[in-house]
Design a protein around this motif. Sequence first.
Motif: not given
Length: 299
Positions: A37-41, A43-66
């Motif tokens: 559980s500590l290892a997964i926590a 890993a998620l802490f270090f993985l969150l920036p990449f998840v944020f980049v991935l999710l933002t990269s597939v948004m449209n132009d308007q939603q990316a600014l929100t």
Amino acid sequence: MTLSSTLTKPTTRSAAGTAAARAARRRALLNWVAVHSLAIAAALFFLLPFVFVLLTSVMNDQQALTTDYWPTSWNWGNYAKVWNTPGFLTWWRNTLVYAGAGTLLTVVSSLPVAYALAKFRFRGRNLALMAVIAMMMLPPQVTVIPMYLFWAKQLGLGGSLWPLIIPMAFGDAFSIFLLRQFLLTIPKEYLEAARIDGCGDLRTLLRVVLPMAKPAIAAVALFQFFYCWNDYFGPQIYASNNHDAWTLSYGLESFKAAHHTNWNLTMAATLLVMAPVIVLFFFAQKAFIEGVTLTGVKG
């Protein structure tokens, strides 16, 4: 002693043993859950920036600014837009040439030097090792002006990546030191046996040392490849005035400036730049970790 009491005692012992085994398994399961559980926590802490980049990269132009974190629509075409941006494929090609040639030249030139410092006895060896360590401590910004005057003004190689690639054919201080530390762990009996069989120094290096030093070579190659792939300072100095010589790290800055309001495209470009390094490390992490670990066994 009656027959019933004789049968009851083994049954009681068996039940107690089963309960103890279940308790031991339960404790082992709880320990496993706690550790992972500590290892997964983490890993998620270090993985969150990449998840944020991935999710933002597939948004449209308007939603990316929100402030929305989850895309309302998955626009995978953003990657096609980035890939088809004029110059992007050229940046990719230049980066692959720079990183590939730089890594190959560094490994080929650093291994013989490290082998000599680790296994040969000659006058001035300690002085040479001190010079290597001193070069590791020397910031590249200290030598940038004389190096630029030499490569760009004297040799006329400005506007290209050759001033960054050619010096790697003369060795790298960090790579030499890392390889030397690993080669010190190779028993000298192997080298003596090779010499008894008639092998010279070069053949001993290629036939005996090279196969045994694969973990350290992999670690050095990955270090150098990551450095070249992410290098921004060098291309900025030598290739900034020639768009055809830009690398991904320098071109990404230009792309960001041109699309400063299109965060979805910027994140897509960032992910395309990071993806090869992430994939390479994922497949080579075992050799990388083994090489880095073994280089500190003997000093």
